[in-house]
Design a protein around this motif. Structure first.
Motif, short mmCIF file in Angstrom:
data_model
loop_
_atom_site.label_atom_id
_atom_site.label_comp_id
_atom_site.label_asym_id
_atom_site.label_seq_id
_atom_site.Cartn_x
_atom_site.Cartn_y
_atom_site.Cartn_z
N GLU A 80 21.83 32.29 27.14
CA GLU A 80 21.92 33.75 27.12
C GLU A 80 23.33 34.20 26.75
O GLU A 80 23.50 35.18 26.00
CB GLU A 80 21.53 34.31 28.48
N ARG A 97 18.07 34.26 23.72
CA ARG A 97 17.77 35.02 24.93
C ARG A 97 16.31 34.83 25.32
O ARG A 97 15.99 34.69 26.51
CB ARG A 97 18.08 36.50 24.73
N THR A 98 15.42 34.86 24.35
CA THR A 98 14.00 34.63 24.64
C THR A 98 13.79 33.27 25.27
O THR A 98 13.04 33.11 26.24
CB THR A 98 13.17 34.76 23.36
N GLU A 133 14.99 33.39 28.86
CA GLU A 133 14.04 34.12 29.71
C GLU A 133 12.81 33.28 30.00
O GLU A 133 12.27 33.28 31.11
CB GLU A 133 13.66 35.43 29.04
#
Length: 359
Positions: free
Chosen positions: A302, A314-315, A318
């Motif tokens: 991230e 970022r995906t 997550e």
């Protein structure tokens, strides 16, 4: 290539060789799902390198880190090193100082399926990582501790405006992406010049963030607040020693130090390092909890996503956190959380969750 990243991989001591490769496996699968790949760069430090090279922190490792922006560092167990290798900086201390990793970011989140003393906990402690009372961080040469006589020991604590300002900016920027609330933790009623300076500089920085609510607490009161009403806090910014203590407390309130993720960053480099230690008593038994290092690796991705404007990272981060949460919610847990899963079976469950719908 734009879709490939080079990340250092350092197992370290104790349970490190069990949990660090596990984090790499989870990251590989999460990144592949979003079209990204990692070239892992294996590096060494710790007890094994003392035996091989006569030092816990080989120059070859430092030379390699010079050319890397991202790496994962497993725990080190310097207490087990031969006596002549226990003086001076620890391997982690060498790395933090060399690359000025001034921000230690430590979230504490209570997961469903994990017995937490405070089930409402969802906060981040932003810990100044370069000065304070820590003897390996606050002097250009030597340490900040000395003994004028065998019966008297003194320690020098250092708080500077410049270091406080940059950690405060980190905290307020983070708060803008969360619930827009920063709590400054200090002990200015006693340490009026040192932690008083820390408090006042943080307040000055706060003036540039009118959208963020700001309050402050004495560190002793803050410890009590975390136990009784930890769910009311969002981002906590504090100096080095206070941050170390409060983040360990928050991790235990959330369920276990084994789930505590952490990254250490400068403006240009970031290191994932779980908040827990090397746990030599369980090393090699296959029962270590990998949640902390997997979560730290997600934080690393991230951080790089924001730096490189690559939202695929970022995906992936997550999805890694989501897979951890689903695994714990399903009742799969290692012994420190009251479960029966081995390190390997827990990782397999996380990998399976990563293959679920929407990932």
């Amino acid at each position: 290539m734009a879709n490939r990243y080079r990340i250092g991989l350092i197992d370290g001591d104790g349970i490190g060789p069990e949990i660090v490769p596990a984090a790499a496996r989870v990251a590989d699968q999460a990144l592949a799902a979003v079209g990204r790949e990692v070239d892992w760069v294996p590096l060494e430090l710790g007890r094994t390198t003392i035996d091989k090279y006569g030092t816990a922190m080989p120059e070859a490792t430092l030379a390699a880190l010079d050319d890397l922006d991202l790496w994962i560092l497993g725990p080190h167990d310097s207490a087990s090193y031969p006596p002549e290798h226990r003086t001076g900086l620890t391997p982690g201390g060498v790395v933090r100082k060399r690359y000025d990793l001034y921000a230690n970011i430590r979230p504490a989140l209570a997961h469903d399926g994990v017995h937490a003393t405070n089930p409402d906990l969802d906060l981040v402690i932003v810990r100044e990582n370069s000065e304070g009372l820590y003897a390996d961080r606050n002097m250009a040469r030597g340490t900040g501790e000395f003994m004028p006589t065998p019966d008297v020991a003194l320690s020098v604590g250092v708080i500077t405006r410049a270091a406080t300002r940059r950690i405060a900016v980190s905290a307020f920027e983070l708060a803008r992406s969360r619930r827009k609330h920063v709590t400054i933790v200090h002990k200015a009623n006693v340490l009026s010049m040192t932690t008083g300076l820390f408090r006042d500089v943080c307040r000055e920085v706060a003036e540039g963030y009118p959208d963020v609510r700001v309050d402050d607490e004495h560190v002793d009161a803050m410890a009590a607040h975390l136990v009784r009403r930890g769910g009311r806090f969002d981002v906590i910014v504090t100096e080095n020693l206070f941050g170390d203590i409060l983040s360990d407390l928050a991790a235990e309130l959330a369920g276990s130090l084994g789930i505590a993720a952490s990254i250490n960053t400068s403006a240009t480099k970031a290191m994932a390092q779980a908040a827990h230690g090397a746990a030599p008593d369980i090393a090699g038994r296959g029962v270590a909890n990998p949640v902390g290092i997997i979560g730290s690796t997600a934080m690393l991705l991230e951080w790089q996503a924001l730096r490189s404007d690559d939202m695929a990272l970022r995906t992936a981060a997550e999805n890694m956190r989501g897979a951890i949460g689903e695994t714990l919610s399903a009742g799969v847990a290692t012994a420190d959380l009251g479960g029966t899963a081995s390190t390997a079976s827990f990782v397999e469950a996380v990998l399976g969750a990563l293959e679920g719908p929407g990932r």
